[in-house]
Design a protein around this motif. Structure first.
Motif, PDB file in Angstrom:
ATOM      1  N   VAL A 156       1.209  -0.980  -0.351  1.00  0.00           N
ATOM      2  CA  VAL A 156      -0.266  -0.169   0.051  1.00  0.00           C
ATOM      3  C   VAL A 156       1.053   1.163  -0.011  1.00  0.00           C
ATOM      4  N   THR A 157       0.716   1.942  -0.798  1.00  0.00           N
ATOM      5  CA  THR A 157       1.726   3.447  -1.163  1.00  0.00           C
ATOM      6  C   THR A 157       0.177   4.905  -0.170  1.00  0.00           C
ATOM      7  N   VAL A 162       7.172  -6.074   6.309  1.00  0.00           N
ATOM      8  CA  VAL A 162       8.064  -6.591   5.742  1.00  0.00           C
ATOM      9  C   VAL A 162       9.171  -6.045   5.087  1.00  0.00           C
ATOM     10  N   LYS A 163       9.136  -4.672   4.841  1.00  0.00           N
ATOM     11  CA  LYS A 163       9.326  -3.768   4.280  1.00  0.00           C
ATOM     12  C   LYS A 163       8.574  -1.721   3.983  1.00  0.00           C
ATOM     13  N   ALA A 164       9.559  -1.476   4.383  1.00  0.00           N
ATOM     14  CA  ALA A 164       9.417   0.255   4.811  1.00  0.00           C
ATOM     15  C   ALA A 164       9.880   1.110   3.801  1.00  0.00           C
ATOM     16  N   THR A 165       9.552   2.169   2.333  1.00  0.00           N
ATOM     17  CA  THR A 165      10.011   2.580   1.962  1.00  0.00           C
ATOM     18  C   THR A 165       9.368   4.105   1.954  1.00  0.00           C
ATOM     19  N   THR A 180       5.813   3.466   0.941  1.00  0.00           N
ATOM     20  CA  THR A 180       5.132   2.521   0.522  1.00  0.00           C
ATOM     21  C   THR A 180       5.464   1.623   2.134  1.00  0.00           C
ATOM     22  N   LEU A 181       4.302   0.221   1.869  1.00  0.00           N
ATOM     23  CA  LEU A 181       4.720  -0.439   2.704  1.00  0.00           C
ATOM     24  C   LEU A 181       4.196  -2.002   2.575  1.00  0.00           C
ATOM     25  N   GLY A 192      11.533  11.368   5.366  1.00  0.00           N
ATOM     26  CA  GLY A 192      11.339  10.474   6.030  1.00  0.00           C
ATOM     27  C   GLY A 192      11.267   9.117   7.167  1.00  0.00           C
ATOM     28  N   GLN A 193      12.920   8.739   5.689  1.00  0.00           N
ATOM     29  CA  GLN A 193      12.985   7.403   5.927  1.00  0.00           C
ATOM     30  C   GLN A 193      12.999   7.118   7.240  1.00  0.00           C
ATOM     31  N   GLU A 194      13.996   7.416   8.502  1.00  0.00           N
ATOM     32  CA  GLU A 194      14.792   6.822   9.157  1.00  0.00           C
ATOM     33  C   GLU A 194      13.368   7.540  10.432  1.00  0.00           C
ATOM     34  N   THR A 195      12.244   8.169  10.388  1.00  0.00           N
ATOM     35  CA  THR A 195      11.118   8.183  11.267  1.00  0.00           C
ATOM     36  C   THR A 195      10.260   7.385  10.953  1.00  0.00           C
TER      37      THR A 195
END
Length: 409
Positions: A263-264, A289-292, A280-281, A296-299
């Motif tokens: 989902v985006t 299992v993946k998040a980009t 996107t998750l 704000g990637q680190e947050t």
């Protein structure tokens, strides 16, 4: 209608429809300092409606920012016990709770995300008892917004200071139906419409939902005993209240291990004083299992690491693309508004009342019934004008629920 008259109506709505204060009841207001003038109007309206006490817990953006920049690291691992205990005691006594949002969404820009994550984790653990009263609807509670200068300038970057604040007030009044002749009556009619959708969804009792849109292909299984709930709620003592002002949603819980696909996001997420954008998750058996994220990637990663269950989703909310909020064509950079202009999901905990008998269950019992429990509950927006959602029955047959972002049932 003058600005003063609109503020009066807004405060009246928060008191009479939001928390629906009862004679002799205590109203606890949790608010930033910049909303002081509005809080005084709310207190007046509450006492006029019969409140026994109005207690105010103040916070200040600038003090918060100073702490995040200057305090030692260890201070972000604790939360004041007296504050958490006080809230829980007030909830036990049956007080009503009004929270006011509106802080600068970029307040903590440049702060180490680890500090924000640690502070949120500490607060989540300390407030777990109080949160049970909220997520089980044992008390009446509501959230309304008051614009800060920082928030207003983020929404309207072409304006500065009071000009931006004035424009944001106008948008808030439109989104909350304050611009109508009788906002209280308008809200009652609106809640009745949401109840109609809720009843249809509960009658259908779908096994799962399938979301499709650009960047999204997601299937969400629902717990066997799931319940759809609309914007209106009823407290343990039988008082009607509206938790979010505004609200356009009908929502339920996801089955913890039943989410698959990707989902985006379609709107920025303001979390812990920082913005997360265009993320996107990807889910497998319920787990992210993946998040980009483009920003704000680190947050985002810190949010997902808050506790062992913050990589699962709890709430599933359906919101039409066409609504007073969406029709403003404004990105509010505030979840209270943006989530009610868009279908959304929540990372972390579900609401106990979204399954049969859930209000009286322990966390262990909720988990056994497929409900995610977590110290985290963060809504993020996924809806758009191109989104289709199908309800899938146990036999595999499909029923259109949303088409091109709006209700199809």
């Amino acid at each position: 209608m003058s600005f003063v008259e609109q503020v009066e109506k807004y405060a009246d709505l928060a008191v009479k429809v939001g928390v629906n204060i009862q004679p002799g009841q205590t109203l606890v207001i949790r608010t930033p300092l910049f909303a002081a003038e509005f809080v005084r109007v709310v207190a007046k309206k509450a006492y006029e409606a019969g409140a026994g006490h109005v207690e105010v817990e103040w916070s200040d953006e600038e003090i918060s920012k100073l702490k995040y920049h200057l305090a030692p690291d260890e201070s972000f691992h604790t939360y004041p016990e007296w504050r958490a205990k006080g809230l829980e005691e007030e909830a036990e006594k049956g007080s009503a709770f009004l929270s006011i949002t509106g802080s600068d969404p970029d307040l903590l820009k440049g702060v180490d995300p680890t500090r924000i994550a640690n502070a949120n984790k500490a607060a989540g653990a300390a407030l777990n008892g109080f949160r049970r009263y909220i997520t089980s609807d044992k008390v009446s509670w509501s959230i309304v917004a008051v614009p800060s200068v920082g928030w207003a300038e983020t929404v309207f970057p072409e304006e500065k200071g009071e000009k931006a604040v004035e424009k944001l007030w106008d948008a808030i009044f439109a989104a909350t139906r304050i611009d109508q002749a009788d906002p209280v009556a308008a809200w009652k009619e609106h809640l009745a419409t949401l109840d109609e959708k809720m009843e249809i969804l509960n009658q259908q009792h779908f096994h799962s939902l399938h979301y499709t849109a650009e960047g999204t292909d997601l299937t969400i299984e629902l717990p066997e005993t799931h319940l759809w709930v609309s914007g209106g709620s009823i407290s343990k003592s039988g008082v009607d209240f509206v938790a979010n002002m505004p609200t356009e949603e009908v929502f339920t819980a996801a089955k913890k291990t039943g989410v698959d696909g990707h989902v985006t996001s379609t709107k920025p997420l303001s979390y812990g004083g920082s913005l997360i954008e265009n993320f996107t998750l990807t889910f497998e058996e319920g787990k992210i299992v993946k998040a980009t994220a483009e920003k704000g990637q680190e947050t985002l990663e810190r949010l997902l690491e808050n506790d062992e269950n913050s990589r699962y989703i709890g709430e599933v909310a359906l919101v039409p693309h066409q609504s007073p909020i969406s029709d403003t064509n404004i990105i509010f950079f505030n979840t209270l508004f943006d989530e009610n202009a868009s279908n959304h999901l929540a990372i972390g905990s579900a609401y106990a009342f979204n399954i049969e008998g859930g209000k009286e269950m322990t966390n262990e019992e909720l988990e056994a019934n497929g409900i995610n429990t977590s110290q985290t509950h963060v809504d993020f927006m996924v809806g758009s004008a191109s989104m289709d959602i199908d309800g899938i029955q146990k036999d595999g047959s499909r029923v259109p629920v949303f088409r091109k972002g709006n209700w199809a049932i």
